[in-house]
Design a protein around this motif. Structure first.
Motif, PDB file in Angstrom:
ATOM      1  N   ASN A 196     -72.045 130.144 -19.640  1.00  0.00           N
ATOM      2  CA  ASN A 196     -73.193 129.906 -20.568  1.00  0.00           C
ATOM      3  C   ASN A 196     -74.392 130.058 -19.316  1.00  0.00           C
ATOM      4  OD1 ASN A 196     -72.638 130.149 -23.136  1.00  0.00           O
ATOM      5  ND2 ASN A 196     -72.184 127.859 -23.131  1.00  0.00           N
ATOM      6  N   PHE A 197     -74.325 129.620 -18.144  1.00  0.00           N
ATOM      7  CA  PHE A 197     -75.236 129.842 -17.201  1.00  0.00           C
ATOM      8  C   PHE A 197     -75.533 131.612 -16.887  1.00  0.00           C
ATOM      9  CE2 PHE A 197     -76.357 130.787 -12.667  1.00  0.00           C
ATOM     10  CZ  PHE A 197     -77.431 129.947 -12.314  1.00  0.00           C
ATOM     11  N   ALA A 198     -74.446 132.196 -16.749  1.00  0.00           N
ATOM     12  CA  ALA A 198     -74.478 133.631 -16.486  1.00  0.00           C
ATOM     13  C   ALA A 198     -75.038 134.335 -17.703  1.00  0.00           C
ATOM     14  CB  ALA A 198     -73.129 134.158 -16.367  1.00  0.00           C
ATOM     15  N   LEU A 199     -74.870 133.915 -18.836  1.00  0.00           N
ATOM     16  CA  LEU A 199     -75.348 134.469 -20.176  1.00  0.00           C
ATOM     17  C   LEU A 199     -76.791 134.316 -20.204  1.00  0.00           C
ATOM     18  CD1 LEU A 199     -72.518 133.923 -22.941  1.00  0.00           C
ATOM     19  CD2 LEU A 199     -73.100 135.957 -21.787  1.00  0.00           C
ATOM     20  N   GLU A 200     -77.259 133.007 -19.786  1.00  0.00           N
ATOM     21  CA  GLU A 200     -78.611 132.899 -19.761  1.00  0.00           C
ATOM     22  C   GLU A 200     -79.330 133.501 -18.844  1.00  0.00           C
ATOM     23  OE1 GLU A 200     -78.969 128.496 -19.397  1.00  0.00           O
ATOM     24  OE2 GLU A 200     -78.872 128.088 -21.362  1.00  0.00           O
ATOM     25  N   LYS A 201     -78.758 133.702 -17.699  1.00  0.00           N
ATOM     26  CA  LYS A 201     -79.312 134.371 -16.641  1.00  0.00           C
ATOM     27  C   LYS A 201     -79.574 135.775 -17.015  1.00  0.00           C
ATOM     28  CE  LYS A 201     -79.901 133.295 -12.820  1.00  0.00           C
ATOM     29  NZ  LYS A 201     -81.453 132.543 -12.021  1.00  0.00           N
ATOM     30  N   GLU A 255     -77.360 135.675 -25.376  1.00  0.00           N
ATOM     31  CA  GLU A 255     -77.275 134.263 -26.301  1.00  0.00           C
ATOM     32  C   GLU A 255     -76.220 133.563 -25.728  1.00  0.00           C
ATOM     33  OE1 GLU A 255     -76.376 132.860 -30.811  1.00  0.00           O
ATOM     34  OE2 GLU A 255     -77.006 134.939 -30.362  1.00  0.00           O
ATOM     35  N   THR A 256     -76.385 132.246 -25.363  1.00  0.00           N
ATOM     36  CA  THR A 256     -75.164 131.477 -24.954  1.00  0.00           C
ATOM     37  C   THR A 256     -73.867 131.551 -26.062  1.00  0.00           C
ATOM     38  OG1 THR A 256     -75.953 129.298 -25.868  1.00  0.00           O
ATOM     39  CG2 THR A 256     -76.518 130.160 -23.462  1.00  0.00           C
ATOM     40  N   ALA A 257     -72.821 131.091 -25.688  1.00  0.00           N
ATOM     41  CA  ALA A 257     -71.543 131.086 -26.742  1.00  0.00           C
ATOM     42  C   ALA A 257     -71.191 129.621 -27.115  1.00  0.00           C
ATOM     43  CB  ALA A 257     -70.571 132.191 -26.140  1.00  0.00           C
ATOM     44  N   PRO A 258     -70.581 129.467 -28.028  1.00  0.00           N
ATOM     45  CA  PRO A 258     -70.106 128.357 -28.460  1.00  0.00           C
ATOM     46  C   PRO A 258     -68.818 127.923 -27.636  1.00  0.00           C
ATOM     47  CG  PRO A 258     -69.628 129.578 -30.220  1.00  0.00           C
ATOM     48  CD  PRO A 258     -70.717 130.261 -29.352  1.00  0.00           C
ATOM     49  N   GLU A 318     -73.417 145.514 -16.120  1.00  0.00           N
ATOM     50  CA  GLU A 318     -73.791 144.107 -16.614  1.00  0.00           C
ATOM     51  C   GLU A 318     -72.359 143.057 -16.550  1.00  0.00           C
ATOM     52  OE1 GLU A 318     -74.473 144.112 -20.911  1.00  0.00           O
ATOM     53  OE2 GLU A 318     -76.133 145.573 -20.507  1.00  0.00           O
ATOM     54  N   LYS A 319     -71.190 143.657 -16.323  1.00  0.00           N
ATOM     55  CA  LYS A 319     -70.056 142.957 -16.165  1.00  0.00           C
ATOM     56  C   LYS A 319     -70.328 142.380 -14.638  1.00  0.00           C
ATOM     57  CE  LYS A 319     -66.908 145.224 -19.484  1.00  0.00           C
ATOM     58  NZ  LYS A 319     -65.799 146.005 -19.566  1.00  0.00           N
ATOM     59  N   GLU A 320     -70.548 143.316 -13.714  1.00  0.00           N
ATOM     60  CA  GLU A 320     -70.769 142.812 -12.335  1.00  0.00           C
ATOM     61  C   GLU A 320     -71.943 141.614 -12.069  1.00  0.00           C
ATOM     62  OE1 GLU A 320     -68.869 143.516  -9.714  1.00  0.00           O
ATOM     63  OE2 GLU A 320     -67.492 144.554 -11.051  1.00  0.00           O
ATOM     64  N   ASN A 321     -72.922 141.843 -12.915  1.00  0.00           N
ATOM     65  CA  ASN A 321     -73.966 140.771 -12.686  1.00  0.00           C
ATOM     66  C   ASN A 321     -73.499 139.625 -13.486  1.00  0.00           C
ATOM     67  OD1 ASN A 321     -75.879 142.773 -11.713  1.00  0.00           O
ATOM     68  ND2 ASN A 321     -76.783 143.144 -13.718  1.00  0.00           N
ATOM     69  N   PHE A 322     -72.624 139.552 -14.604  1.00  0.00           N
ATOM     70  CA  PHE A 322     -72.134 138.469 -15.135  1.00  0.00           C
ATOM     71  C   PHE A 322     -71.172 137.790 -14.274  1.00  0.00           C
ATOM     72  CE2 PHE A 322     -68.360 136.615 -17.327  1.00  0.00           C
ATOM     73  CZ  PHE A 322     -69.331 135.531 -18.206  1.00  0.00           C
ATOM     74  N   LYS A 323     -70.336 138.369 -13.444  1.00  0.00           N
ATOM     75  CA  LYS A 323     -69.383 137.764 -12.506  1.00  0.00           C
ATOM     76  C   LYS A 323     -70.144 137.187 -11.289  1.00  0.00           C
ATOM     77  CE  LYS A 323     -66.025 140.459 -10.766  1.00  0.00           C
ATOM     78  NZ  LYS A 323     -65.500 141.453 -10.577  1.00  0.00           N
ATOM     79  N   ALA A 324     -71.058 137.595 -10.884  1.00  0.00           N
ATOM     80  CA  ALA A 324     -72.021 137.261  -9.741  1.00  0.00           C
ATOM     81  C   ALA A 324     -72.516 135.746 -10.307  1.00  0.00           C
ATOM     82  CB  ALA A 324     -72.969 138.226  -9.181  1.00  0.00           C
ATOM     83  N   GLU A 370     -71.852 132.070  -8.992  1.00  0.00           N
ATOM     84  CA  GLU A 370     -72.997 131.208  -8.594  1.00  0.00           C
ATOM     85  C   GLU A 370     -72.994 129.719  -9.286  1.00  0.00           C
ATOM     86  OE1 GLU A 370     -78.036 130.854  -8.953  1.00  0.00           O
ATOM     87  OE2 GLU A 370     -76.834 132.948  -9.124  1.00  0.00           O
ATOM     88  N   LYS A 371     -72.649 129.729 -10.286  1.00  0.00           N
ATOM     89  CA  LYS A 371     -72.627 128.356 -10.838  1.00  0.00           C
ATOM     90  C   LYS A 371     -71.313 127.835 -10.771  1.00  0.00           C
ATOM     91  CE  LYS A 371     -74.250 125.078 -13.803  1.00  0.00           C
ATOM     92  NZ  LYS A 371     -75.542 124.348 -13.290  1.00  0.00           N
TER      93      LYS A 371
END
Length: 216
Positions: free
Chosen positions: A25-30, A34-37, A64-70, A74-75
Motif C-alpha cells: 500500500n505504500f508503493a501504491l500510494e507513492k 488506490e490502496t488495496a484491502p 510501472e512494475k519496476e517502480n512498484f518494486k522499488a 523501500e518500505k
C-alpha cells in the motif's frame, strides 16, 4: 528416502503479511494509485511483485512494475523483518532435519537478502543451507528454476527432494520440477484445491513434517 527438504517461506515457515500489506500500500500510494484491502493483498502473497502489482491494479506496464518494486522495497526495508513471525515449531523442525543429516533450503519470491535478515533475526541462519530468492532466478515460481538450482547446488537427484509449500503456485512448481510435494494449510489454499495436484502429504502446519513416518 529424501536427502533435502526445500521450503517456501511466506505462509509456510512464517507470516510476513503485515509487512507485505504495509509495503504494497505504500508503493501504491507513492504511485498515486488506490490502496488495496488486506483481503485482496493476502491472496497475492507468494506471487512475484510484478504479478502482485498486476493482480491488484490490472495494470501491465513494465516500467510501472519496476517502480512498484522499488517503492515496495523501500518500505519493506523498514518494516518487513520486524513484522515477520516464524511459526511455532519451525526452528525445532529445522534442527531435527539437520540432526538427521538432511539438507534444507528456501525457494521463495522474497528477496534473498530479506530471507537472510529474517533468519538472522530468529537465530536460524545455521539451519538453512541454501536460499534462492526472487532475484536469483529468471522466472519465478511456478517455474521450476529455483528448485533445480538447489538440486544442482546440493548435487542430488530430483527424487531425493521434498518441496513444502502453502499455495497452488508451490504445487505447480514442484510438479514442474518433478519433485515430491507436501502441502501445508497455513496459507489461503484449502485441502480440496491441493487434491488437484500431485502431493504426498497435506499437513495442517509445517511442524507436523517431523512426525510423517517414511517421508524423510
Amino acid at each position: 528416502m529424501k536427502q533435502a527438504v526445500i521450503f517456501d517461506f511466506d505462509y509456510t515457515l512464517g507470516d510476513s503479511a503485515k509487512g507485505i500489506i504495509a509495503s504494497i500500500n505504500f508503493a501504491l500510494e507513492k504511485m498515486n494509485l488506490e490502496t488495496a484491502p488486506k483481503e485482496r493483498i493476502i491472496k497475492t502473497i507468494g506471487l512475484s511483485l510484478e504479478e502482485s502489482y498486476q493482480a491488484l491494479t490490472g495494470r501491465t506496464d513494465s516500467r510501472e512494475k519496476e517502480n512498484f518494486k522499488a517503492y515496495f522495497g523501500e518500505k519493506a526495508d523498514e518494516v518487513m523483518v520486524v513484522n515477520t513471525r516464524v511459526y511455532d515449531g519451525v526452528k525445532e523442525l529445522l534442527t531435527w532435519l539437520h540432526e538427521k543429516g538432511k539438507k534444507t533450503a528456501i525457494v521463495t519470491t522474497k528477496y534473498h537478502y530479506r530471507i537472510q535478515q529474517i533468519l538472522a533475526a530468529n537465530q536460524m541462519e545455521h539451519l538453512i543451507d541454501a536460499v534462492i530468492g526472487g532475484e536469483d532466478v529468471k522466472k519465478p515460481k511456478p517455474d521450476p528454476e529455483g528448485i533445480r538450482k538447489i538440486k544442482d547446488q546440493f548435487g542430488i537427484s530430483l527424487d531425493e527432494i521434498l518441496y513444502v509449500g502453502d499455495s497452488l503456485v508451490d504445487a505447480k512448481a514442484a510438479q514442474s520440477a518433478g519433485v515430491d510435494f507436501a502441502a501445508v494449510l497455513t496459507g489461503t489454499t484449502d485441502a480440496k484445491e491441493f487434491q488437484n495436484y500431485p502431493h504426498c502429504r497435506i499437513l495442517e502446519r509445517v511442524s507436523e513434517l517431523g512426525s510423517q513416518k517414511g517421508l524423510i
